[in-house]
Motif scaffolding. Structure first.
Motif, PDB file in Angstrom:
ATOM      1  N   GLY A   1      17.683  -0.988  62.329  1.00 25.28           N
ATOM      2  CA  GLY A   1      19.075  -1.201  61.962  1.00 25.28           C
ATOM      3  C   GLY A   1      19.374  -0.754  60.546  1.00 25.28           C
ATOM      4  N   LEU A   2      18.502  -1.105  59.606  1.00 21.07           N
ATOM      5  CA  LEU A   2      18.724  -0.718  58.208  1.00 21.07           C
ATOM      6  C   LEU A   2      18.525   0.778  57.983  1.00 21.07           C
ATOM      7  N   SER A   3      17.805   1.432  58.884  1.00 20.74           N
ATOM      8  CA  SER A   3      17.553   2.866  58.696  1.00 20.74           C
ATOM      9  C   SER A   3      18.823   3.692  58.758  1.00 20.74           C
ATOM     10  N   VAL A   4      19.878   3.170  59.403  1.00 14.87           N
ATOM     11  CA  VAL A   4      21.111   3.944  59.505  1.00 14.87           C
ATOM     12  C   VAL A   4      21.820   4.031  58.165  1.00 14.87           C
ATOM     13  N   VAL A   5      21.393   3.212  57.181  1.00 14.92           N
ATOM     14  CA  VAL A   5      22.004   3.273  55.856  1.00 14.92           C
ATOM     15  C   VAL A   5      21.727   4.614  55.203  1.00 14.92           C
ATOM     16  N   ILE A   6      20.530   5.169  55.464  1.00 13.57           N
ATOM     17  CA  ILE A   6      20.140   6.455  54.864  1.00 13.57           C
ATOM     18  C   ILE A   6      20.312   7.537  55.917  1.00 13.57           C
ATOM     19  N   PRO A   7      21.360   8.346  55.837  1.00 12.97           N
ATOM     20  CA  PRO A   7      21.589   9.366  56.872  1.00 12.97           C
ATOM     21  C   PRO A   7      20.429  10.358  56.941  1.00 12.97           C
ATOM     22  N   TYR A   8      20.100  10.742  58.170  1.00 16.83           N
ATOM     23  CA  TYR A   8      19.092  11.759  58.472  1.00 16.83           C
ATOM     24  C   TYR A   8      17.673  11.287  58.118  1.00 16.83           C
ATOM     25  N   ILE A   9      17.473  10.785  56.903  1.00 17.32           N
ATOM     26  CA  ILE A   9      16.134  10.443  56.439  1.00 17.32           C
ATOM     27  C   ILE A   9      15.656   9.131  57.046  1.00 17.32           C
ATOM     28  N   GLY A  10      16.547   8.130  57.126  1.00 17.00           N
ATOM     29  CA  GLY A  10      16.157   6.805  57.577  1.00 17.00           C
ATOM     30  C   GLY A  10      15.560   6.790  58.966  1.00 17.00           C
ATOM     31  N   ALA A  11      16.225   7.450  59.897  1.00 14.40           N
ATOM     32  CA  ALA A  11      15.738   7.459  61.280  1.00 14.40           C
ATOM     33  C   ALA A  11      14.370   8.124  61.388  1.00 14.40           C
ATOM     34  N   ALA A  12      14.173   9.207  60.643  1.00 12.12           N
ATOM     35  CA  ALA A  12      12.892   9.905  60.697  1.00 12.12           C
ATOM     36  C   ALA A  12      11.768   9.049  60.126  1.00 12.12           C
ATOM     37  N   VAL A  13      12.054   8.317  59.044  1.00  8.94           N
ATOM     38  CA  VAL A  13      11.020   7.500  58.407  1.00  8.94           C
ATOM     39  C   VAL A  13      10.650   6.305  59.283  1.00  8.94           C
ATOM     40  N   VAL A  14      11.638   5.621  59.870  1.00  6.48           N
ATOM     41  CA  VAL A  14      11.371   4.423  60.665  1.00  6.48           C
ATOM     42  C   VAL A  14      10.690   4.764  61.981  1.00  6.48           C
ATOM     43  N   THR A  15      10.818   5.995  62.442  1.00  6.94           N
ATOM     44  CA  THR A  15      10.147   6.397  63.673  1.00  6.94           C
ATOM     45  C   THR A  15       8.643   6.202  63.581  1.00  6.94           C
ATOM     46  N   ILE A  16       8.073   6.418  62.401  1.00  7.46           N
ATOM     47  CA  ILE A  16       6.615   6.329  62.224  1.00  7.46           C
ATOM     48  C   ILE A  16       6.099   4.920  62.506  1.00  7.46           C
ATOM     49  N   PRO A  17       6.621   3.861  61.855  1.00  8.28           N
ATOM     50  CA  PRO A  17       6.075   2.526  62.172  1.00  8.28           C
ATOM     51  C   PRO A  17       6.349   2.069  63.593  1.00  8.28           C
ATOM     52  N   VAL A  18       7.490   2.447  64.159  1.00  8.95           N
ATOM     53  CA  VAL A  18       7.797   2.039  65.530  1.00  8.95           C
ATOM     54  C   VAL A  18       6.777   2.628  66.496  1.00  8.95           C
ATOM     55  N   LEU A  19       6.565   3.930  66.420  1.00 11.86           N
ATOM     56  CA  LEU A  19       5.613   4.571  67.333  1.00 11.86           C
ATOM     57  C   LEU A  19       4.175   4.187  67.013  1.00 11.86           C
ATOM     58  N   LEU A  20       3.880   3.956  65.744  1.00  8.17           N
ATOM     59  CA  LEU A  20       2.515   3.578  65.370  1.00  8.17           C
ATOM     60  C   LEU A  20       2.162   2.205  65.931  1.00  8.17           C
ATOM     61  N   VAL A  21       3.077   1.244  65.822  1.00 10.25           N
ATOM     62  CA  VAL A  21       2.829  -0.083  66.387  1.00 10.25           C
ATOM     63  C   VAL A  21       2.677   0.009  67.901  1.00 10.25           C
TER      64      VAL A  21
ATOM     65  N   GLY B   1      14.203   7.119  71.376  1.00 12.17           N
ATOM     66  CA  GLY B   1      14.949   8.368  71.273  1.00 12.17           C
ATOM     67  C   GLY B   1      16.360   8.239  71.811  1.00 12.17           C
ATOM     68  N   VAL B   2      16.544   7.502  72.916  1.00 11.42           N
ATOM     69  CA  VAL B   2      17.880   7.291  73.476  1.00 11.42           C
ATOM     70  C   VAL B   2      18.754   6.506  72.502  1.00 11.42           C
ATOM     71  N   ILE B   3      18.178   5.476  71.868  1.00 11.33           N
ATOM     72  CA  ILE B   3      18.939   4.685  70.894  1.00 11.33           C
ATOM     73  C   ILE B   3      19.405   5.561  69.743  1.00 11.33           C
ATOM     74  N   GLN B   4      18.523   6.380  69.217  1.00  7.38           N
ATOM     75  CA  GLN B   4      18.899   7.257  68.111  1.00  7.38           C
ATOM     76  C   GLN B   4      19.932   8.293  68.541  1.00  7.38           C
ATOM     77  N   ALA B   5      19.788   8.825  69.758  1.00  6.02           N
ATOM     78  CA  ALA B   5      20.743   9.820  70.242  1.00  6.02           C
ATOM     79  C   ALA B   5      22.126   9.209  70.437  1.00  6.02           C
ATOM     80  N   LEU B   6      22.192   8.014  71.038  1.00  9.30           N
ATOM     81  CA  LEU B   6      23.488   7.357  71.230  1.00  9.30           C
ATOM     82  C   LEU B   6      24.114   6.985  69.894  1.00  9.30           C
ATOM     83  N   ASP B   7      23.290   6.582  68.932  1.00 11.65           N
ATOM     84  CA  ASP B   7      23.815   6.255  67.612  1.00 11.65           C
ATOM     85  C   ASP B   7      24.429   7.481  66.944  1.00 11.65           C
ATOM     86  N   GLY B   8      23.706   8.599  66.969  1.00  9.20           N
ATOM     87  CA  GLY B   8      24.193   9.791  66.281  1.00  9.20           C
ATOM     88  C   GLY B   8      25.334  10.498  66.986  1.00  9.20           C
ATOM     89  N   ASN B   9      25.367  10.456  68.333  1.00  4.28           N
ATOM     90  CA  ASN B   9      26.342  11.250  69.077  1.00  4.28           C
ATOM     91  C   ASN B   9      27.516  10.444  69.629  1.00  4.28           C
TER      92      ASN B   9
END
Length: 361
Positions: free
Chosen positions: A246-266, A285-293
């Motif tokens: 949720g907080l990753s949307v504060v940083i456009p473009y960068i936030g989603a890419a950075v948070v992807t790492i811990p989510v997939l790693l866990v 990926g669907v959540i990020q796509a719906l958020d952006g589009n």
């Protein structure tokens, strides 16, 4: 040389109001730079009051009196504010503690997975993998020591935190109740004739209102949907990861890419390569796509169209100056800079006084 400089100065400061605007910008910058940490409760209260003002205006348009709308909106704010403090933050803290305690076991599992890479690819050697793991282990140890020292050092600030928890709701109430009085008091320090400031204020009022309220709604929606999805899939630390998404949307473009790492790693450390991990990747990926589009165009229909490079530069600059607050307000601040550049009067292009005063009224 002197004549060139004087001509440039006269062109930029053709109106007396531009000098006032320059002093306001410089004074605000110095105030935030010197007293930024001290003013955090005040800034947070102003932002929250600005967000609540939209709900008050909507209730008034629906026929409610101003005081009734104020009472309802402030009641909703109190429920959300103390709900986050008593429900969400303790849950996130507990899961963060569990993650930190289980980090060594997770690192050993990650090391075993990485040691298999040399057998599958010639791009990696066993020495490289061990070197990487040594660096990661060292960083993890340093992070643990930092967290321990940070927690001990911050113990005296607990009283200050409690004061801010009580102070912010009080400030929000008075900002909402005495909004007109405060604005009239501040306008008393400005020139009577201020077409430039009026043009910038009118544009920024719309842009900041759209951005702040829209961004808050986006954080809640994306974070909530992510949390529910992680709980349904049985992913570990769902509240912590949902909050990060949720907080990753504060940083456009960068936030989603950075948070992807811990989510997939866990997900990988919990399930390995398999159907559950693939499902997690698809759902995320669907959540990020719906958020952006879908969500972003819907919430920010009135936002100024800015180039991605300008947005990233704004995030880096203002985030470096003011930390999280600078990151959150990077786009509004960039919009302010753009509005000032377009509205700044010169001898060849002065603002339309009649239009500005009409819009102000």
């Amino acid at each position: 040389m002197l004549a060139t400089f004087r001509s440039w100065f006269d062109r930029l400061f053709a109106e007396e109001e531009t000098v006032v605007l320059l002093l306001i910008l410089v004074g605000s910058f110095l105030l935030m730079f010197v007293l930024g940490n001290v003013l955090v409760p005040l800034i947070a209260s102003v932002v929250l009051a600005f967000m609540i003002q939209g709900l008050i205006a909507r209730l008034v348009r629906m026929g409610a009196s101003h005081w009734l709308a104020l009472a309802v909106a402030y009641g909703v704010f109190l429920v959300v504010f103390f709900g986050v403090l008593t429900l969400l933050l303790p849950l996130v803290w507990q899961q963060s503690t569990n993650l930190f305690q289980e980090a060594p076991a997770m690192m050993r599992k990650l090391q075993q997975a990485l040691l298999v890479l040399p057998e599958r690819s010639e791009l990696f050697t066993e020495a490289q993998i061990k070197e990487w793991m040594g660096v990661i282990t060292t960083k993890m140890g340093s992070a643990g020591q930092y967290l321990l020292s940070f927690s001990i050092a911050q113990l005296p600030n607990v009283v200050g935190l409690l004061i801010n928890i009580i102070l912010i709701p009080i400030l929000v109430f008075f900002f909402l109740k005495d909004k007109r009085t405060i604005l009239n008091w501040l306008s008393g320090f400005l020139p009577d004739r201020r077409p430039l400031l009026t043009v910038i204020w009118n544009e920024m009022n719309v842009q900041v209102a759209n951005y702040v309220r829209g961004k808050a709604i986006e954080i809640v929606i994306v974070g909530s949907v992510s949390y529910v999805s992680f709980v349904v899939m049985g992913l570990n630390y769902p509240a912590l990861l949902g909050l990060l998404v949720g907080l990753s949307v504060v940083i456009p473009y960068i936030g989603a890419a950075v948070v992807t790492i811990p989510v997939l790693l866990v997900g990988y450390l919990q399930w390995g390569w398999g159907g559950e991990f693939l499902t997690l990747a698809i759902v995320y990926g669907v959540i990020q796509a719906l958020d952006g589009n879908v969500l972003v165009p819907l919430l920010f229909s009135e936002a100024v169209n800015m180039h991605p490079v300008a947005i990233i530069v704004a995030v880096l600059v203002f985030g470096g100056l003011w930390g999280l607050w600078g990151v959150f307000f990077a786009i509004p601040l960039a919009t302010l800079v753009k509005a000032i550049l377009y509205a700044w009067p010169t001898r060849d292009r002065l603002p339309d006084v009649s239009t500005a005063e009409t819009s102000h009224d």
